[in-house]
Design a protein around this motif. Structure first.
Motif, PDB file in Angstrom:
ATOM      1  N   SER A  31       0.814  -1.133  -0.108  1.00  0.00           N
ATOM      2  CA  SER A  31      -0.084   0.003  -0.078  1.00  0.00           C
ATOM      3  C   SER A  31       0.827   1.129   0.041  1.00  0.00           C
ATOM      4  O   SER A  31       2.136   1.349   0.617  1.00  0.00           O
ATOM      5  N   ALA A  32       0.233   2.282  -0.620  1.00  0.00           N
ATOM      6  CA  ALA A  32       1.003   3.611  -0.568  1.00  0.00           C
ATOM      7  C   ALA A  32      -0.033   4.940  -0.236  1.00  0.00           C
ATOM      8  O   ALA A  32      -0.775   4.757  -1.316  1.00  0.00           O
ATOM      9  N   VAL A  33       0.079   5.186   0.895  1.00  0.00           N
ATOM     10  CA  VAL A  33      -0.988   6.539   1.224  1.00  0.00           C
ATOM     11  C   VAL A  33      -0.164   7.687   1.785  1.00  0.00           C
ATOM     12  O   VAL A  33       0.778   7.491   2.594  1.00  0.00           O
ATOM     13  N   GLU A  34      -0.208   8.833   0.926  1.00  0.00           N
ATOM     14  CA  GLU A  34       0.328   9.938   1.090  1.00  0.00           C
ATOM     15  C   GLU A  34       1.862   9.691   0.918  1.00  0.00           C
ATOM     16  O   GLU A  34       2.257   9.078   0.064  1.00  0.00           O
ATOM     17  N   GLU A  35       2.547   9.725   2.103  1.00  0.00           N
ATOM     18  CA  GLU A  35       4.178   9.492   1.868  1.00  0.00           C
ATOM     19  C   GLU A  35       4.281   8.324   2.892  1.00  0.00           C
ATOM     20  O   GLU A  35       5.466   8.138   3.302  1.00  0.00           O
ATOM     21  N   THR A  36       3.329   7.493   3.030  1.00  0.00           N
ATOM     22  CA  THR A  36       3.686   6.394   4.016  1.00  0.00           C
ATOM     23  C   THR A  36       3.495   5.032   2.870  1.00  0.00           C
ATOM     24  O   THR A  36       2.372   4.756   2.187  1.00  0.00           O
ATOM     25  N   VAL A  37       4.460   4.362   2.806  1.00  0.00           N
ATOM     26  CA  VAL A  37       4.419   2.824   2.040  1.00  0.00           C
ATOM     27  C   VAL A  37       4.408   1.664   2.898  1.00  0.00           C
ATOM     28  O   VAL A  37       5.324   1.732   3.823  1.00  0.00           O
ATOM     29  N   ARG A  38       3.813   0.621   2.700  1.00  0.00           N
ATOM     30  CA  ARG A  38       3.862  -0.644   3.272  1.00  0.00           C
ATOM     31  C   ARG A  38       4.541  -1.654   2.410  1.00  0.00           C
ATOM     32  O   ARG A  38       3.851  -1.855   1.217  1.00  0.00           O
ATOM     33  N   ILE A  39       5.452  -2.379   2.885  1.00  0.00           N
ATOM     34  CA  ILE A  39       6.207  -3.135   2.017  1.00  0.00           C
ATOM     35  C   ILE A  39       6.112  -4.702   2.642  1.00  0.00           C
ATOM     36  O   ILE A  39       6.411  -4.752   3.784  1.00  0.00           O
ATOM     37  N   ARG A  40       5.775  -5.583   1.776  1.00  0.00           N
ATOM     38  CA  ARG A  40       6.001  -6.811   2.348  1.00  0.00           C
ATOM     39  C   ARG A  40       7.195  -7.516   1.713  1.00  0.00           C
ATOM     40  O   ARG A  40       7.404  -7.755   0.466  1.00  0.00           O
ATOM     41  N   LEU A  41       8.247  -7.992   2.721  1.00  0.00           N
ATOM     42  CA  LEU A  41       9.501  -8.222   1.962  1.00  0.00           C
ATOM     43  C   LEU A  41       9.571  -9.874   1.643  1.00  0.00           C
ATOM     44  O   LEU A  41       8.445 -10.567   1.784  1.00  0.00           O
ATOM     45  N   LEU A  42      10.186 -10.342   1.037  1.00  0.00           N
ATOM     46  CA  LEU A  42      10.201 -11.910   0.644  1.00  0.00           C
ATOM     47  C   LEU A  42      10.309 -12.796   1.677  1.00  0.00           C
ATOM     48  O   LEU A  42       9.916 -14.045   1.274  1.00  0.00           O
ATOM     49  N   SER A  59       4.326   2.691  -6.742  1.00  0.00           N
ATOM     50  CA  SER A  59       2.885   2.177  -6.965  1.00  0.00           C
ATOM     51  C   SER A  59       2.650   0.838  -6.212  1.00  0.00           C
ATOM     52  O   SER A  59       3.779   0.017  -5.912  1.00  0.00           O
ATOM     53  N   VAL A  60       1.443   0.597  -5.970  1.00  0.00           N
ATOM     54  CA  VAL A  60       1.250  -0.789  -5.220  1.00  0.00           C
ATOM     55  C   VAL A  60       1.516  -1.973  -6.188  1.00  0.00           C
ATOM     56  O   VAL A  60       1.145  -1.718  -7.457  1.00  0.00           O
ATOM     57  N   GLY A  61       1.979  -2.951  -5.702  1.00  0.00           N
ATOM     58  CA  GLY A  61       2.633  -4.204  -6.507  1.00  0.00           C
ATOM     59  C   GLY A  61       4.021  -3.781  -7.186  1.00  0.00           C
ATOM     60  O   GLY A  61       4.576  -4.646  -7.763  1.00  0.00           O
ATOM     61  N   GLU A  62       4.574  -2.805  -7.015  1.00  0.00           N
ATOM     62  CA  GLU A  62       5.945  -2.513  -7.631  1.00  0.00           C
ATOM     63  C   GLU A  62       6.928  -3.183  -6.736  1.00  0.00           C
ATOM     64  O   GLU A  62       6.842  -3.045  -5.442  1.00  0.00           O
ATOM     65  N   PRO A  63       7.896  -3.712  -7.168  1.00  0.00           N
ATOM     66  CA  PRO A  63       8.895  -4.635  -6.775  1.00  0.00           C
ATOM     67  C   PRO A  63       9.801  -3.465  -6.155  1.00  0.00           C
ATOM     68  O   PRO A  63      10.356  -2.494  -6.828  1.00  0.00           O
ATOM     69  N   VAL A  64      10.385  -3.626  -5.084  1.00  0.00           N
ATOM     70  CA  VAL A  64      11.339  -2.544  -4.245  1.00  0.00           C
ATOM     71  C   VAL A  64      12.395  -3.087  -3.595  1.00  0.00           C
ATOM     72  O   VAL A  64      12.165  -4.392  -3.349  1.00  0.00           O
ATOM     73  N   ALA A  65      13.442  -2.512  -3.294  1.00  0.00           N
ATOM     74  CA  ALA A  65      14.431  -2.948  -2.168  1.00  0.00           C
ATOM     75  C   ALA A  65      14.527  -1.851  -1.439  1.00  0.00           C
ATOM     76  O   ALA A  65      14.679  -0.639  -1.570  1.00  0.00           O
ATOM     77  N   TYR A  66      14.871  -2.165   0.111  1.00  0.00           N
ATOM     78  CA  TYR A  66      14.974  -1.251   1.007  1.00  0.00           C
ATOM     79  C   TYR A  66      16.233  -1.514   1.689  1.00  0.00           C
ATOM     80  O   TYR A  66      16.726  -2.604   2.175  1.00  0.00           O
ATOM     81  N   PRO A  68      18.011  -0.867   5.155  1.00  0.00           N
ATOM     82  CA  PRO A  68      17.371  -0.302   6.460  1.00  0.00           C
ATOM     83  C   PRO A  68      18.624   0.538   7.058  1.00  0.00           C
ATOM     84  O   PRO A  68      18.236   1.526   7.698  1.00  0.00           O
ATOM     85  N   VAL A  69      20.072   0.386   6.926  1.00  0.00           N
ATOM     86  CA  VAL A  69      21.087   1.362   7.537  1.00  0.00           C
ATOM     87  C   VAL A  69      21.168   2.606   6.574  1.00  0.00           C
ATOM     88  O   VAL A  69      21.098   3.556   7.474  1.00  0.00           O
ATOM     89  N   ALA A  70      21.033   2.448   5.379  1.00  0.00           N
ATOM     90  CA  ALA A  70      21.150   3.748   4.597  1.00  0.00           C
ATOM     91  C   ALA A  70      19.867   4.597   4.725  1.00  0.00           C
ATOM     92  O   ALA A  70      19.998   5.447   4.271  1.00  0.00           O
ATOM     93  N   GLU A  71      18.876   3.599   5.047  1.00  0.00           N
ATOM     94  CA  GLU A  71      17.337   4.206   4.884  1.00  0.00           C
ATOM     95  C   GLU A  71      17.296   4.767   3.480  1.00  0.00           C
ATOM     96  O   GLU A  71      16.714   5.920   3.214  1.00  0.00           O
ATOM     97  N   ILE A  72      17.524   3.921   2.497  1.00  0.00           N
ATOM     98  CA  ILE A  72      17.042   4.183   0.808  1.00  0.00           C
ATOM     99  C   ILE A  72      15.997   3.144   0.521  1.00  0.00           C
ATOM    100  O   ILE A  72      16.268   2.064   0.802  1.00  0.00           O
ATOM    101  N   LEU A  73      15.036   3.717  -0.183  1.00  0.00           N
ATOM    102  CA  LEU A  73      14.154   2.805  -0.880  1.00  0.00           C
ATOM    103  C   LEU A  73      14.185   2.958  -2.306  1.00  0.00           C
ATOM    104  O   LEU A  73      14.203   4.038  -2.814  1.00  0.00           O
ATOM    105  N   THR A  74      14.495   1.825  -3.047  1.00  0.00           N
ATOM    106  CA  THR A  74      14.640   1.967  -4.478  1.00  0.00           C
ATOM    107  C   THR A  74      13.678   1.201  -5.225  1.00  0.00           C
ATOM    108  O   THR A  74      13.237  -0.132  -4.897  1.00  0.00           O
ATOM    109  N   GLY A  75      13.005   1.784  -6.260  1.00  0.00           N
ATOM    110  CA  GLY A  75      12.187   0.921  -6.959  1.00  0.00           C
ATOM    111  C   GLY A  75      12.175   1.856  -8.413  1.00  0.00           C
ATOM    112  O   GLY A  75      13.495   1.898  -8.813  1.00  0.00           O
ATOM    113  N   ALA A  76      11.137   2.254  -9.063  1.00  0.00           N
ATOM    114  CA  ALA A  76      11.446   3.088 -10.103  1.00  0.00           C
ATOM    115  C   ALA A  76      12.106   4.360  -9.713  1.00  0.00           C
ATOM    116  O   ALA A  76      12.827   4.830 -10.609  1.00  0.00           O
ATOM    117  N   VAL A  77      11.951   4.861  -8.686  1.00  0.00           N
ATOM    118  CA  VAL A  77      12.727   5.948  -7.851  1.00  0.00           C
ATOM    119  C   VAL A  77      13.254   5.647  -6.769  1.00  0.00           C
ATOM    120  O   VAL A  77      13.058   4.741  -6.158  1.00  0.00           O
TER     121      VAL A  77
END
Length: 89
Positions: A31-42, A59-66, A68-77
């Motif tokens: 889910s992605a609401v305003e500036e909050t994103v919920r991710i289900r890890l593998l 976007s919902v359903g988009e594969p991402v990588a997080y 946790p130490v660097a606090e970076i979320l990578t997907g299309a952006v």
């Protein structure tokens, strides 16, 4: 390979991520609401992240990588994202 557009990521964050590449955790956006994103890890852990820029929300359903130490979320952006909740805790 095309690199993602970067928003609000500091050079120190990039260096931290490069120095610990095994810390990246892959997942799918639930889910992605305003500036909050919920991710289900593998591994089935659910993370809730506060993204630093509304343009960086995947976007919902988009594969991402997080990273946790660097606090970076990578997907299309690639953007800064701070952990606000973890189902493992």
């Amino acid at each position: 390979m095309r690199l993602p557009r970067t928003l609000n990521v500091l050079s120190i964050q990039v260096r931290i991520a490069a120095g610990s590449p095994s810390a990246w955790r892959d997942g799918i956006v639930e889910s992605a609401v305003e500036e909050t994103v919920r991710i289900r890890l593998l591994d089935d852990t659910v993370l809730e992240l506060q993204v630093s820029d509304a343009e960086g929300i995947p976007s919902v359903g988009e594969p991402v990588a997080y990273h946790p130490v660097a606090e970076i979320l990578t997907g299309a952006v690639q953007t800064t994202a701070r952990l606000t909740w973890d189902s493992d805790q």
